[in-house]
Design an enzyme around this catalytic site. Structure first.
Site, PDB file in Angstrom:
ATOM      1  N   HIS A  83       0.863  -1.176   0.000  1.00  0.00           N
ATOM      2  CA  HIS A  83       0.000   0.000   0.000  1.00  0.00           C
ATOM      3  C   HIS A  83       0.902   1.229   0.000  1.00  0.00           C
ATOM      4  O   HIS A  83       2.132   1.115   0.097  1.00  0.00           O
ATOM      5  CB  HIS A  83      -0.964  -0.002   1.188  1.00  0.00           C
ATOM      6  CG  HIS A  83      -0.299   0.085   2.519  1.00  0.00           C
ATOM      7  ND1 HIS A  83       0.515  -0.912   3.033  1.00  0.00           N
ATOM      8  CD2 HIS A  83      -0.300   1.065   3.476  1.00  0.00           C
ATOM      9  CE1 HIS A  83       0.956  -0.559   4.226  1.00  0.00           C
ATOM     10  NE2 HIS A  83       0.495   0.642   4.518  1.00  0.00           N
ATOM     11  N   ASP A  87       6.062   4.701   5.029  1.00  0.00           N
ATOM     12  CA  ASP A  87       7.067   3.803   5.612  1.00  0.00           C
ATOM     13  C   ASP A  87       7.278   2.540   4.794  1.00  0.00           C
ATOM     14  O   ASP A  87       8.214   1.778   5.042  1.00  0.00           O
ATOM     15  CB  ASP A  87       6.718   3.451   7.066  1.00  0.00           C
ATOM     16  CG  ASP A  87       5.346   2.841   7.227  1.00  0.00           C
ATOM     17  OD1 ASP A  87       4.385   3.375   6.657  1.00  0.00           O
ATOM     18  OD2 ASP A  87       5.217   1.831   7.947  1.00  0.00           O
TER      19      ASP A  87
END
Length: 325
Positions: A83, A87
């Site tokens: 996704h 991060d």
């Protein structure tokens, strides 16, 4: 002793780190979160199967971890994104541009293959624009091949996304929250072996269904101190987007993999800590799961043959945890 290019090339080729022809090898490159911990970089996982080297997510420091494992950045055959949270992506420009440099640890000569949710293609197009001057300079000055800095990116939907050299990758949609859609986990199959990566997710039985009969299930988990949420309310939303140890344990119990492994370990306290205390995580998992599991650390690796064997960053065997019967 300083390692020169020739010696480094030989070390990468004969290090013995790659999977053999009939095994799969899973290496946790980053088991952490956006928190800048020295010991746990953010999310990234390498899977080696036959001639394929597949990278899942580009967390902070993923290029450094690959270098530590003596895997050339340009040798990755395909890249997958779960996704579009930062991060999982901040290492993409590094992987892309550093992997293009003409060195033994990089030297990509073909377009970088990237699969990810809607927005992946647009992101790669804009990265190419953002780094246009660097690309121009290196093509002109270092004579690097333009093909090596091109992207071959694709926005994907749930279902089969990759099938090459006997390695099949299937994307499964998972629940990372109503505003984070689509978000994917991945099923990787090779020579009768199966690995499942949950991606970032709340409790989602689709993962358990996909992982039935799996050799290895790599799943995220979150433990957030209540006092922290009072001072920083955003952590309430963060916690709501992830799985508790009890919930992850239920998924492990439903799936029944040969081995379950925690990665992307969201652990947050009011007083910042560098290392994740594991006792609470282990104890809470054991309330809902009695099978073997491991709390993952960066550079842990798992080789899948007739059984699943783990080794830590120092190549010492990992003994899975298990609840008493």
């Amino acid at each position: 002793m300083r390692i020169g290019p020739t010696l480094l090339t030989v070390a990468m080729l004969v290090s013995g780190q790659a999977a053999s022809a009939d095994t799969m090898k899973v290496t946790l490159l980053g088991t952490g979160t956006p928190t800048p911990r020295v010991s746990s970089f953010s999310a990234s996982t390498l899977i080696e199967a036959g001639p394929e080297k597949l990278l899942f997510d580009f967390g902070r420091g993923s290029t450094i971890r690959l270098f530590q494992k003596r895997v050339a950045l340009g040798a990755i055959t395909a890249h997958f994104i779960t996704h579009l949270h930062s991060d999982h992506l901040v290492g993409l420009p590094d992987m892309w541009l550093s992997g293009w440099i003409g060195t033994p640890w990089a030297s990509r000569k073909a377009p970088m293959i990237v699969f990810g949710p809607k927005g992946t293609v647009a992101m790669t197009e804009n990265l190419t624009k953002a780094f246009a001057e660097d690309i121009r300079i290196r093509e002109d000055d270092e004579h690097l091949p333009p093909e090596g800095v091109a992207f071959a990116a694709k926005d994907i939907e749930p279902g089969p996304v990759y099938d090459k050299n006997g390695v099949k990758v299937t994307a499964i949609e998972v629940n990372h929250g109503e505003k984070i859609k689509p978000s994917f986990g991945y099923v990787i199959e090779y020579d009768g072996k199966k690995v499942v990566l949950s991606g970032d997710t709340k409790y989602d039985e689709r993962i358990a269904n996909a992982a039935k009969g799996a050799d290895l299930l790599v799943h995220e988990v979150a433990v957030i101190e209540p006092e922290l949420s009072k001072s920083y309310p955003s952590y309430r939303e963060i916690e709501a987007h992830h799985s508790s140890p009890e919930e992850a344990g239920k998924i492990f119990s439903m799936a029944g993999p040969k081995l379950a492994v925690y990665s992307h370990i969201v652990f947050a306290t009011l007083k910042p800590v560098q290392d994740v205390p594991e006792d609470m995580l282990i104890a809470r998992t054991k309330t809902t799961y009695r099978g073997p599991f491991v709390v993952g650390h960066d550079l842990d690796s798992f080789t899948i043959g007739d059984d699943v064997q783990g080794a830590d960053a120092k190549n010492q065997p990992i003994q899975p945890l298990r609840s008493d019967p």
